[in-house]
Design a protein around this motif. Structure first.
Motif, PDB file in Angstrom:
ATOM      1  N   ASP A  26       0.840  -1.207   0.000  1.00  0.00           N
ATOM      2  CA  ASP A  26       0.000   0.000   0.000  1.00  0.00           C
ATOM      3  C   ASP A  26       0.871   1.252   0.000  1.00  0.00           C
ATOM      4  O   ASP A  26       0.596   2.219  -0.705  1.00  0.00           O
ATOM      5  N   TYR A  27       1.911   1.225   0.813  1.00  0.00           N
ATOM      6  CA  TYR A  27       2.782   2.405   0.887  1.00  0.00           C
ATOM      7  C   TYR A  27       3.584   2.582  -0.400  1.00  0.00           C
ATOM      8  O   TYR A  27       3.731   3.692  -0.920  1.00  0.00           O
ATOM      9  N   ALA A  28       4.093   1.496  -0.921  1.00  0.00           N
ATOM     10  CA  ALA A  28       4.839   1.597  -2.190  1.00  0.00           C
ATOM     11  C   ALA A  28       3.921   2.134  -3.295  1.00  0.00           C
ATOM     12  O   ALA A  28       4.324   2.989  -4.089  1.00  0.00           O
ATOM     13  N   LEU A  29       2.663   1.662  -3.297  1.00  0.00           N
ATOM     14  CA  LEU A  29       1.711   2.120  -4.324  1.00  0.00           C
ATOM     15  C   LEU A  29       1.396   3.608  -4.181  1.00  0.00           C
ATOM     16  O   LEU A  29       1.216   4.307  -5.181  1.00  0.00           O
ATOM     17  N   GLU A  30       1.353   4.082  -2.939  1.00  0.00           N
ATOM     18  CA  GLU A  30       1.152   5.521  -2.730  1.00  0.00           C
ATOM     19  C   GLU A  30       2.266   6.315  -3.406  1.00  0.00           C
ATOM     20  O   GLU A  30       2.026   7.343  -4.042  1.00  0.00           O
ATOM     21  N   GLY A  31       3.487   5.822  -3.261  1.00  0.00           N
ATOM     22  CA  GLY A  31       4.624   6.488  -3.909  1.00  0.00           C
ATOM     23  C   GLY A  31       4.504   6.469  -5.426  1.00  0.00           C
ATOM     24  O   GLY A  31       4.809   7.457  -6.103  1.00  0.00           O
ATOM     25  N   ILE A  32       4.036   5.350  -5.970  1.00  0.00           N
ATOM     26  CA  ILE A  32       3.870   5.232  -7.422  1.00  0.00           C
ATOM     27  C   ILE A  32       2.803   6.221  -7.905  1.00  0.00           C
ATOM     28  O   ILE A  32       2.958   6.881  -8.934  1.00  0.00           O
ATOM     29  N   ARG A  33       1.708   6.323  -7.116  1.00  0.00           N
ATOM     30  CA  ARG A  33       0.651   7.296  -7.455  1.00  0.00           C
ATOM     31  C   ARG A  33       1.205   8.713  -7.441  1.00  0.00           C
ATOM     32  O   ARG A  33       0.944   9.509  -8.341  1.00  0.00           O
ATOM     33  N   ASP A  34       1.977   9.049  -6.411  1.00  0.00           N
ATOM     34  CA  ASP A  34       2.580  10.392  -6.335  1.00  0.00           C
ATOM     35  C   ASP A  34       3.462  10.672  -7.551  1.00  0.00           C
ATOM     36  O   ASP A  34       3.572  11.811  -7.994  1.00  0.00           O
ATOM     37  N   ALA A  35       4.108   9.634  -8.039  1.00  0.00           N
ATOM     38  CA  ALA A  35       4.996   9.813  -9.205  1.00  0.00           C
ATOM     39  C   ALA A  35       4.188   9.901 -10.499  1.00  0.00           C
ATOM     40  O   ALA A  35       4.731  10.245 -11.552  1.00  0.00           O
ATOM     41  N   GLY A  36       2.901   9.572 -10.426  1.00  0.00           N
ATOM     42  CA  GLY A  36       2.049   9.631 -11.622  1.00  0.00           C
ATOM     43  C   GLY A  36       2.288   8.497 -12.599  1.00  0.00           C
ATOM     44  O   GLY A  36       1.953   8.606 -13.780  1.00  0.00           O
ATOM     45  N   ALA A  37       2.843   7.380 -12.106  1.00  0.00           N
ATOM     46  CA  ALA A  37       3.129   6.257 -13.011  1.00  0.00           C
ATOM     47  C   ALA A  37       1.938   5.298 -13.059  1.00  0.00           C
ATOM     48  O   ALA A  37       1.363   4.980 -12.012  1.00  0.00           O
ATOM     49  N   PRO A  38       1.540   4.844 -14.253  1.00  0.00           N
ATOM     50  CA  PRO A  38       0.442   3.874 -14.347  1.00  0.00           C
ATOM     51  C   PRO A  38       0.908   2.479 -13.916  1.00  0.00           C
ATOM     52  O   PRO A  38       2.102   2.177 -13.943  1.00  0.00           O
ATOM     53  N   LEU A  39      -0.053   1.643 -13.516  1.00  0.00           N
ATOM     54  CA  LEU A  39       0.264   0.271 -13.117  1.00  0.00           C
ATOM     55  C   LEU A  39      -0.095  -0.694 -14.243  1.00  0.00           C
ATOM     56  O   LEU A  39      -1.075  -0.484 -14.958  1.00  0.00           O
ATOM     57  N   VAL A  40       0.694  -1.736 -14.388  1.00  0.00           N
ATOM     58  CA  VAL A  40       0.414  -2.785 -15.364  1.00  0.00           C
ATOM     59  C   VAL A  40       0.196  -4.081 -14.594  1.00  0.00           C
ATOM     60  O   VAL A  40       0.991  -4.413 -13.711  1.00  0.00           O
ATOM     61  N   ALA A  41      -0.865  -4.822 -14.915  1.00  0.00           N
ATOM     62  CA  ALA A  41      -1.081  -6.126 -14.275  1.00  0.00           C
ATOM     63  C   ALA A  41      -0.339  -7.181 -15.086  1.00  0.00           C
ATOM     64  O   ALA A  41      -0.458  -7.212 -16.309  1.00  0.00           O
ATOM     65  N   PRO A  42       0.443  -8.041 -14.421  1.00  0.00           N
ATOM     66  CA  PRO A  42       1.114  -9.117 -15.172  1.00  0.00           C
ATOM     67  C   PRO A  42       0.058 -10.026 -15.788  1.00  0.00           C
ATOM     68  O   PRO A  42      -0.958 -10.300 -15.147  1.00  0.00           O
TER      69      PRO A  42
END
Ligand SMILES: [Zn+2]
Length: 336
Positions: A26-42
């Protein structure tokens, strides 16, 4: 640049109070959101088992599958747990690294359980436990990606990765806290690989209290010269945020400045780099570190909001000795 994530990675449970728990993501994902990077599902792949068997014995894989099917949380050893969701999580992590390597793009794989302590049949080398790890995703990737090198900057020695790759001519470089002071107790400079693998295993044990300046020196004087000579076609980075000074499990004293220096150095090789989440148990560091990494991978890097740390006199003195030892051993194989 791709950030791989799937909710199944939170389905691996470890019991109350465990530092390696789903909230880390959850915390790592918060950082990814702050960076504005999209997520890819494997994507689901049908070749996961086949590639997993390159790194692990079939009996061990079956043993883990049996534990997953028990329907409750099972203690594998004093550190490591298997829950009903563990197998899906660990298999999906392997899918993610295979996909990331196929894409030939930079990637950050936000997966759990971690993997670098998992040896061929579970517990690796002389370690007392599997250290929260189930399948060695980095080693599976290294045996899949042609011309791969693995760089392990988790604060713990990647004993499982070393064990699996030890007689292969696949480069494994690990920087980690002195094994005399921290789990798993291996990772000395004279562990250089065996047979065809001789010279392809590089360990740099680091004295506790070493700051960013010492970590940079290790990158400049050992890690990068060897990587440039090896010339990888792809990099797999076992990334643990647990060398950070705020981490509760180790004593290295780095800041995100040290991490950023390592990440930038690796990216300067101009080959695809797949960063794989291993350890890191301070939530704020997981968040800020993940944000920093995503921004570096997207080419939008900014200096982290921390003062860089410096090694104390005694750690610096011990580092000088360790580097001399590493140089004298590894110069049989590399120009250092
Ligand atoms: Zn670790």
């Amino acid at each position: 640049m791709r950030v791989y994530y799937d909710d199944v990675f939170k389905g691996h449970e470890t019991g109350p109070g465990h530092p390696e728990n789903p909230r880390r993501l959850d915390y790592a994902l918060e950082g990814i959101r702050d960076a504005g990077a999209p997520l890819v599902a494997p994507r689901a792949r049908d070749d996961v088992l086949q590639h997993l068997e390159a790194a692990h014995g079939r009996d061990y894989i079956r043993y883990i599958e049996d534990l997953c099917s028990l329907g409750n949380l099972t203690e594998l050893d004093g550190d490591t747990w298997v829950s009903p969701g563990t197998c899906n999580a660990a298999f999906t992590a392997v899918s993610a690294i295979l996909d990331a390597l196929d894409s030939r793009e930079h990637a950050y794989i936000l997966a759990r359980p971690p993997g670098h302590h998992a040896g061929r049949s579970g517990r690796a080398l002389t370690a007392p436990t599997q250290g929260f790890c189930i399948f060695n995703t980095a080693a599976v990737g290294a045996l899949y990606g042609e011309g791969a090198a693995v760089v392990d900057i988790d604060v713990h020695h990647g004993n499982g990765t070393q064990e699996i790759l030890y007689d292969r001519d696949v480069l494994y470089i690990s920087t980690h806290q002195d094994p005399l002071t921290l789990y798993p107790g291996t990772g000395f400079p004279d562990e250089v690989g065996r047979g065809r693998g001789e010279g392809f295993n590089v360990n740099v044990p680091m004295p506790p209290g070493l700051g960013d300046d010492g970590f940079k020196k290790i990158f400049d004087e050992v890690v990068m010269p060897i990587l440039r000579q090896y010339g990888p076609r792809v990099l797999i980075v076992s990334l643990g945020w647990d060398a950070h000074k705020e981490d509760p499990l180790a004593d290295m004293g780095f800041t995100l400045n040290g991490y950023r220096y390592a990440i930038r150095s690796l990216l300067s090789l101009n080959v695809p780099a797949v960063f794989l989440l291993e350890g890191g148990y301070n939530y704020a560091v997981l968040k800020e570190g993940s944000k920093m990494l995503a921004m570096e991978l997207a080419g939008l890097g900014r200096a982290p909001p921390e003062e860089p740390s410096a090694s104390d006199h005694s750690a610096w003195g011990r580092l000088t000795k360790i580097l001399a030892e590493v140089r004298s051993i590894q110069s049989r194989y590399w120009r250092l």
